[in-house]
Write a protein that holds these residues in place. Sequence first.
Motif, PDB file in Angstrom:
ATOM      1  N   ASP A  80       0.806  -1.213   0.000  1.00 40.00           N
ATOM      2  CA  ASP A  80       0.000   0.000   0.000  1.00 40.00           C
ATOM      3  C   ASP A  80       0.843   1.269   0.000  1.00 40.00           C
ATOM      4  OD1 ASP A  80      -2.337  -1.443   0.056  1.00 40.00           O
ATOM      5  OD2 ASP A  80      -2.365  -1.561   2.237  1.00 40.00           O
ATOM      6  N   PRO A  82       2.975   4.154  -1.445  1.00 41.52           N
ATOM      7  CA  PRO A  82       3.062   4.726  -2.796  1.00 41.52           C
ATOM      8  C   PRO A  82       4.446   4.535  -3.379  1.00 41.52           C
ATOM      9  CG  PRO A  82       3.101   6.442  -1.132  1.00 41.52           C
ATOM     10  CD  PRO A  82       2.761   5.174  -0.412  1.00 41.52           C
ATOM     11  N   LYS A 168      -9.575  16.162  -1.561  1.00 40.50           N
ATOM     12  CA  LYS A 168      -9.733  14.951  -2.402  1.00 40.50           C
ATOM     13  C   LYS A 168      -8.793  14.986  -3.614  1.00 40.50           C
ATOM     14  CE  LYS A 168     -14.598  14.422  -1.060  1.00 40.50           C
ATOM     15  NZ  LYS A 168     -14.275  13.509   0.042  1.00 40.50           N
ATOM     16  N   ASN A 170      -5.676  13.459  -3.392  1.00 38.98           N
ATOM     17  CA  ASN A 170      -4.618  12.485  -3.131  1.00 38.98           C
ATOM     18  C   ASN A 170      -4.428  11.434  -4.216  1.00 38.98           C
ATOM     19  OD1 ASN A 170      -7.229  11.952  -1.712  1.00 38.98           O
ATOM     20  ND2 ASN A 170      -6.337   9.909  -1.495  1.00 38.98           N
ATOM     21  N   ASN A 171      -5.452  11.210  -5.060  1.00 42.31           N
ATOM     22  CA  ASN A 171      -5.305  10.211  -6.127  1.00 42.31           C
ATOM     23  C   ASN A 171      -4.804  10.810  -7.437  1.00 42.31           C
ATOM     24  OD1 ASN A 171      -6.122   7.919  -4.633  1.00 42.31           O
ATOM     25  ND2 ASN A 171      -8.269   8.527  -4.858  1.00 42.31           N
ATOM     26  N   LYS A 172      -4.605  12.115  -7.453  1.00 46.58           N
ATOM     27  CA  LYS A 172      -4.106  12.782  -8.662  1.00 46.58           C
ATOM     28  C   LYS A 172      -2.582  12.692  -8.719  1.00 46.58           C
ATOM     29  CE  LYS A 172      -7.919  16.108  -8.964  1.00 46.58           C
ATOM     30  NZ  LYS A 172      -8.408  15.627 -10.286  1.00 46.58           N
ATOM     31  N   LYS A 173      -2.031  12.871  -9.914  1.00 46.63           N
ATOM     32  CA  LYS A 173      -0.586  12.846 -10.065  1.00 46.63           C
ATOM     33  C   LYS A 173      -0.003  14.054  -9.347  1.00 46.63           C
ATOM     34  CE  LYS A 173       3.163  12.298 -13.388  1.00 46.63           C
ATOM     35  NZ  LYS A 173       3.571  12.201 -14.797  1.00 46.63           N
ATOM     36  N   THR A 174       0.780  13.770  -8.307  1.00 52.12           N
ATOM     37  CA  THR A 174       1.214  14.805  -7.373  1.00 52.12           C
ATOM     38  C   THR A 174       2.723  14.809  -7.233  1.00 52.12           C
ATOM     39  OG1 THR A 174      -0.843  14.599  -6.104  1.00 52.12           O
ATOM     40  CG2 THR A 174       1.031  15.617  -4.988  1.00 52.12           C
ATOM     41  N   GLN A 222      -1.951   6.913   1.358  1.00 49.56           N
ATOM     42  CA  GLN A 222      -3.151   7.373   0.662  1.00 49.56           C
ATOM     43  C   GLN A 222      -2.811   8.158  -0.612  1.00 49.56           C
ATOM     44  OE1 GLN A 222      -6.371   8.747   3.472  1.00 49.56           O
ATOM     45  NE2 GLN A 222      -4.698   8.621   4.951  1.00 49.56           N
ATOM     46  N   PHE A 223      -1.515   8.414  -0.821  1.00 49.63           N
ATOM     47  CA  PHE A 223      -1.069   9.121  -2.020  1.00 49.63           C
ATOM     48  C   PHE A 223      -0.415   8.114  -2.953  1.00 49.63           C
ATOM     49  CE2 PHE A 223      -1.574  12.289   1.200  1.00 49.63           C
ATOM     50  CZ  PHE A 223      -2.003  13.428   0.531  1.00 49.63           C
ATOM     51  N   LYS A 224      -1.245   7.515  -3.803  1.00 44.21           N
ATOM     52  CA  LYS A 224      -0.793   6.408  -4.641  1.00 44.21           C
ATOM     53  C   LYS A 224       0.024   6.850  -5.842  1.00 44.21           C
ATOM     54  CE  LYS A 224      -3.169   3.340  -2.262  1.00 44.21           C
ATOM     55  NZ  LYS A 224      -2.491   2.321  -1.444  1.00 44.21           N
ATOM     56  N   ASN A 225      -0.052   8.116  -6.196  1.00 46.73           N
ATOM     57  CA  ASN A 225       0.568   8.581  -7.433  1.00 46.73           C
ATOM     58  C   ASN A 225       1.450   9.792  -7.147  1.00 46.73           C
ATOM     59  OD1 ASN A 225       1.112   8.560 -10.158  1.00 46.73           O
ATOM     60  ND2 ASN A 225      -0.797   9.558 -10.760  1.00 46.73           N
TER      61      ASN A 225
END
Length: 254
Positions: A80, A82, A168, A170-174, A222-225
């Motif tokens: 899990d 990132p 919301k 956190n799932n964006k490319k960061t 929680q930041f996958k990307n």
Amino acid sequence: MKFYAVKKGRKIGVFRTWDECKEQVDGFSGAEYKSFSNLLEASQYLNLSTDQKRAIMKPSEDNLNAAIEKVKAQSRLLDDVPKVKSKSATSKADYSQYEVVIFSDGGCRNHGNIKGSHVQKNDKAAWAYLIEYDGKRVSKAGGEFGATNNQMELTGFIQAMKRSLALKLNNKKTIFVLDSRYVLRPITEKWIWSWRNNGWKRSKGELKNKELWQEISRLLPQFKNAEFEWTHGHEDNYGNNFVDKALNVYMDKM
């Protein structure tokens, strides 16, 4: 007798025969494994906790299997985490390939930066972050008395992650941009997960700011990307300059 420890493979754990080990690593991309003459060395290779090492050294097969299951559980937790990488610092303020760009910083005005002295209770310390997304900019600064520079660096990063989660994003490319190697290296080198697996202790002793690192370990997965970039402080990175100014303005008002 040999023991085969598999750190990365189809199954994680200690195996008593090469054939069992081979089943886990043969054809597995990026497999990591090693043979040892005793169980203690094998358990150390897998970064088992002290209790797990004790269990694995007992003659009971049940204890061995129980220790292996704990290693497997730890491995599932790491799934899990990132996939992060450290980019080289850049002087170009161009992050157009990212959907979200996050800058954070921390600082203090104390005596702790002088060797042999300590932070005083009335020393000012502050943190700040800047989040850019969809043409918008969100920022905040905060502070307290008597905190260290490292505590503020960690706090700024934590507050930035919390705000990003609230938005919301956190799932964006960061990309996270910081000038603190103290914060970044344990993340990009994955030391934080070794600390967690070792009961929040460093191999060389006490882990300072343990509670803050624990909070980061809860937020980060929680930041996958996410990617990370280190930048020189006080130079020409526009976002780093923004958060540095923001936290200093906050301290001026304290």
